[in-house]
Design a protein around this motif. Structure first.
Motif, PDB file in Angstrom:
ATOM      1  N   SER A 159      67.677  -2.058 -23.280  1.00  0.00           N
ATOM      2  CA  SER A 159      69.046  -2.579 -23.325  1.00  0.00           C
ATOM      3  C   SER A 159      69.437  -3.295 -22.032  1.00  0.00           C
ATOM      4  O   SER A 159      70.441  -3.991 -21.988  1.00  0.00           O
ATOM      5  N   GLN A 160      68.634  -3.150 -20.986  1.00  0.00           N
ATOM      6  CA  GLN A 160      68.923  -3.783 -19.696  1.00  0.00           C
ATOM      7  C   GLN A 160      68.319  -5.179 -19.565  1.00  0.00           C
ATOM      8  O   GLN A 160      68.555  -5.863 -18.576  1.00  0.00           O
ATOM      9  N   ILE A 161      67.554  -5.606 -20.557  1.00  0.00           N
ATOM     10  CA  ILE A 161      66.828  -6.869 -20.452  1.00  0.00           C
ATOM     11  C   ILE A 161      67.771  -8.053 -20.238  1.00  0.00           C
ATOM     12  O   ILE A 161      67.523  -8.908 -19.384  1.00  0.00           O
ATOM     13  N   ASP A 162      68.863  -8.127 -20.995  1.00  0.00           N
ATOM     14  CA  ASP A 162      69.810  -9.237 -20.808  1.00  0.00           C
ATOM     15  C   ASP A 162      70.330  -9.306 -19.379  1.00  0.00           C
ATOM     16  O   ASP A 162      70.427 -10.391 -18.789  1.00  0.00           O
ATOM     17  N   GLU A 163      70.653  -8.160 -18.822  1.00  0.00           N
ATOM     18  CA  GLU A 163      71.151  -8.101 -17.443  1.00  0.00           C
ATOM     19  C   GLU A 163      70.074  -8.559 -16.452  1.00  0.00           C
ATOM     20  O   GLU A 163      70.354  -9.298 -15.508  1.00  0.00           O
ATOM     21  N   LEU A 164      68.831  -8.131 -16.712  1.00  0.00           N
ATOM     22  CA  LEU A 164      67.725  -8.533 -15.828  1.00  0.00           C
ATOM     23  C   LEU A 164      67.470 -10.031 -15.912  1.00  0.00           C
ATOM     24  O   LEU A 164      67.165 -10.669 -14.902  1.00  0.00           O
ATOM     25  N   ILE A 165      67.601 -10.599 -17.096  1.00  0.00           N
ATOM     26  CA  ILE A 165      67.447 -12.046 -17.262  1.00  0.00           C
ATOM     27  C   ILE A 165      68.521 -12.768 -16.455  1.00  0.00           C
ATOM     28  O   ILE A 165      68.237 -13.723 -15.734  1.00  0.00           O
ATOM     29  N   ALA A 166      69.751 -12.284 -16.581  1.00  0.00           N
ATOM     30  CA  ALA A 166      70.864 -12.904 -15.859  1.00  0.00           C
ATOM     31  C   ALA A 166      70.639 -12.854 -14.344  1.00  0.00           C
ATOM     32  O   ALA A 166      71.024 -13.779 -13.624  1.00  0.00           O
ATOM     33  N   LYS A 167      70.003 -11.804 -13.859  1.00  0.00           N
ATOM     34  CA  LYS A 167      69.724 -11.657 -12.433  1.00  0.00           C
ATOM     35  C   LYS A 167      68.457 -12.406 -12.007  1.00  0.00           C
ATOM     36  O   LYS A 167      68.130 -12.442 -10.830  1.00  0.00           O
ATOM     37  N   GLY A 168      67.724 -12.943 -12.995  1.00  0.00           N
ATOM     38  CA  GLY A 168      66.493 -13.660 -12.685  1.00  0.00           C
ATOM     39  C   GLY A 168      65.325 -12.753 -12.340  1.00  0.00           C
ATOM     40  O   GLY A 168      64.364 -13.182 -11.700  1.00  0.00           O
ATOM     41  N   GLU A 169      65.388 -11.503 -12.776  1.00  0.00           N
ATOM     42  CA  GLU A 169      64.334 -10.534 -12.457  1.00  0.00           C
ATOM     43  C   GLU A 169      63.214 -10.573 -13.501  1.00  0.00           C
ATOM     44  O   GLU A 169      62.939  -9.597 -14.195  1.00  0.00           O
ATOM     45  N   VAL A 170      62.571 -11.721 -13.564  1.00  0.00           N
ATOM     46  CA  VAL A 170      61.522 -11.957 -14.558  1.00  0.00           C
ATOM     47  C   VAL A 170      60.335 -11.029 -14.345  1.00  0.00           C
ATOM     48  O   VAL A 170      59.754 -10.517 -15.305  1.00  0.00           O
ATOM     49  N   GLU A 171      59.954 -10.804 -13.104  1.00  0.00           N
ATOM     50  CA  GLU A 171      58.814  -9.920 -12.815  1.00  0.00           C
ATOM     51  C   GLU A 171      59.051  -8.512 -13.358  1.00  0.00           C
ATOM     52  O   GLU A 171      58.137  -7.894 -13.895  1.00  0.00           O
ATOM     53  N   THR A 172      60.254  -8.009 -13.223  1.00  0.00           N
ATOM     54  CA  THR A 172      60.578  -6.674 -13.735  1.00  0.00           C
ATOM     55  C   THR A 172      60.419  -6.637 -15.248  1.00  0.00           C
ATOM     56  O   THR A 172      59.862  -5.689 -15.800  1.00  0.00           O
ATOM     57  N   ILE A 173      60.878  -7.679 -15.909  1.00  0.00           N
ATOM     58  CA  ILE A 173      60.768  -7.762 -17.370  1.00  0.00           C
ATOM     59  C   ILE A 173      59.303  -7.833 -17.791  1.00  0.00           C
ATOM     60  O   ILE A 173      58.878  -7.150 -18.731  1.00  0.00           O
ATOM     61  N   LEU A 174      58.524  -8.640 -17.083  1.00  0.00           N
ATOM     62  CA  LEU A 174      57.099  -8.767 -17.407  1.00  0.00           C
ATOM     63  C   LEU A 174      56.359  -7.447 -17.202  1.00  0.00           C
ATOM     64  O   LEU A 174      55.511  -7.071 -18.021  1.00  0.00           O
ATOM     65  N   ARG A 175      56.674  -6.748 -16.144  1.00  0.00           N
ATOM     66  CA  ARG A 175      56.040  -5.437 -15.906  1.00  0.00           C
ATOM     67  C   ARG A 175      56.423  -4.445 -17.004  1.00  0.00           C
ATOM     68  O   ARG A 175      55.581  -3.696 -17.489  1.00  0.00           O
ATOM     69  N   TYR A 176      57.685  -4.441 -17.384  1.00  0.00           N
ATOM     70  CA  TYR A 176      58.164  -3.554 -18.450  1.00  0.00           C
ATOM     71  C   TYR A 176      57.438  -3.866 -19.754  1.00  0.00           C
ATOM     72  O   TYR A 176      56.952  -2.960 -20.443  1.00  0.00           O
ATOM     73  N   ALA A 177      57.319  -5.144 -20.082  1.00  0.00           N
ATOM     74  CA  ALA A 177      56.631  -5.544 -21.315  1.00  0.00           C
ATOM     75  C   ALA A 177      55.152  -5.158 -21.257  1.00  0.00           C
ATOM     76  O   ALA A 177      54.586  -4.681 -22.245  1.00  0.00           O
ATOM     77  N   ALA A 178      54.523  -5.348 -20.100  1.00  0.00           N
ATOM     78  CA  ALA A 178      53.108  -4.993 -19.955  1.00  0.00           C
ATOM     79  C   ALA A 178      52.910  -3.484 -20.107  1.00  0.00           C
ATOM     80  O   ALA A 178      51.937  -3.046 -20.733  1.00  0.00           O
ATOM     81  N   LEU A 179      53.822  -2.698 -19.564  1.00  0.00           N
ATOM     82  CA  LEU A 179      53.730  -1.243 -19.717  1.00  0.00           C
ATOM     83  C   LEU A 179      53.927  -0.835 -21.172  1.00  0.00           C
ATOM     84  O   LEU A 179      53.275   0.096 -21.657  1.00  0.00           O
ATOM     85  N   ASP A 180      54.816  -1.531 -21.890  1.00  0.00           N
ATOM     86  CA  ASP A 180      54.992  -1.273 -23.329  1.00  0.00           C
ATOM     87  C   ASP A 180      53.693  -1.531 -24.087  1.00  0.00           C
ATOM     88  O   ASP A 180      53.274  -0.725 -24.911  1.00  0.00           O
ATOM     89  N   VAL A 181      53.068  -2.657 -23.800  1.00  0.00           N
ATOM     90  CA  VAL A 181      51.817  -3.016 -24.486  1.00  0.00           C
ATOM     91  C   VAL A 181      50.732  -1.996 -24.166  1.00  0.00           C
ATOM     92  O   VAL A 181      50.013  -1.536 -25.056  1.00  0.00           O
ATOM     93  N   GLN A 182      50.624  -1.618 -22.910  1.00  0.00           N
ATOM     94  CA  GLN A 182      49.620  -0.635 -22.508  1.00  0.00           C
ATOM     95  C   GLN A 182      49.859   0.702 -23.213  1.00  0.00           C
ATOM     96  O   GLN A 182      48.921   1.315 -23.730  1.00  0.00           O
TER      97      GLN A 182
END
Length: 104
Positions: A64-87
């Motif tokens: 639920s924090q993804i929209d906020e992270l996008i707005a802050k430009g925290e792309v690396e955090t989103i990518l790490r979160y997605a990679a951990l989901d896939v793993q």
């Protein structure tokens, strides 16, 4: 099903990889069908990871924090979160199929 519904709800074309005729292994459905005592129809990844004693990264970032992270430009955090989901999903699928991630 969750992803397909989200695509439809948002008026997006479903990508070929999510077409209903594509083979897939639904970890949530398999866990609920074969491994859950409660026999619920839906369960979150975080709960499944906890019940199986697997590493749970869901406390680091919530979807639920993804929209906020996008707005802050925290792309690396989103990518790490997605990679951990896939793993986590990959390891979970192997375990539910009776295989070990180390042997794959």
């Amino acid at each position: 099903p969750r992803l397909r519904l989200a695509f439809l709800r948002n008026g997006l074309q479903i990508p070929p990889a999510l077409a209903s005729h594509q083979p897939h292994f639904d970890t949530m459905r398999e866990f609920c069908r074969a491994f859950s005592i409660e026999r619920s129809e839906m369960v979150g990844l975080s709960e499944v990871l906890d019940k199986l004693g697997m590493v749970n990264h869901k406390n680091l970032v919530d979807g639920s924090q993804i929209d906020e992270l996008i707005a802050k430009g925290e792309v690396e955090t989103i990518l790490r979160y997605a990679a951990l989901d896939v793993q986590a999903e990959s390891e979970l699928a192997l375990r539910l199929m009776g295989r070990s991630a180390q042997l794959a």
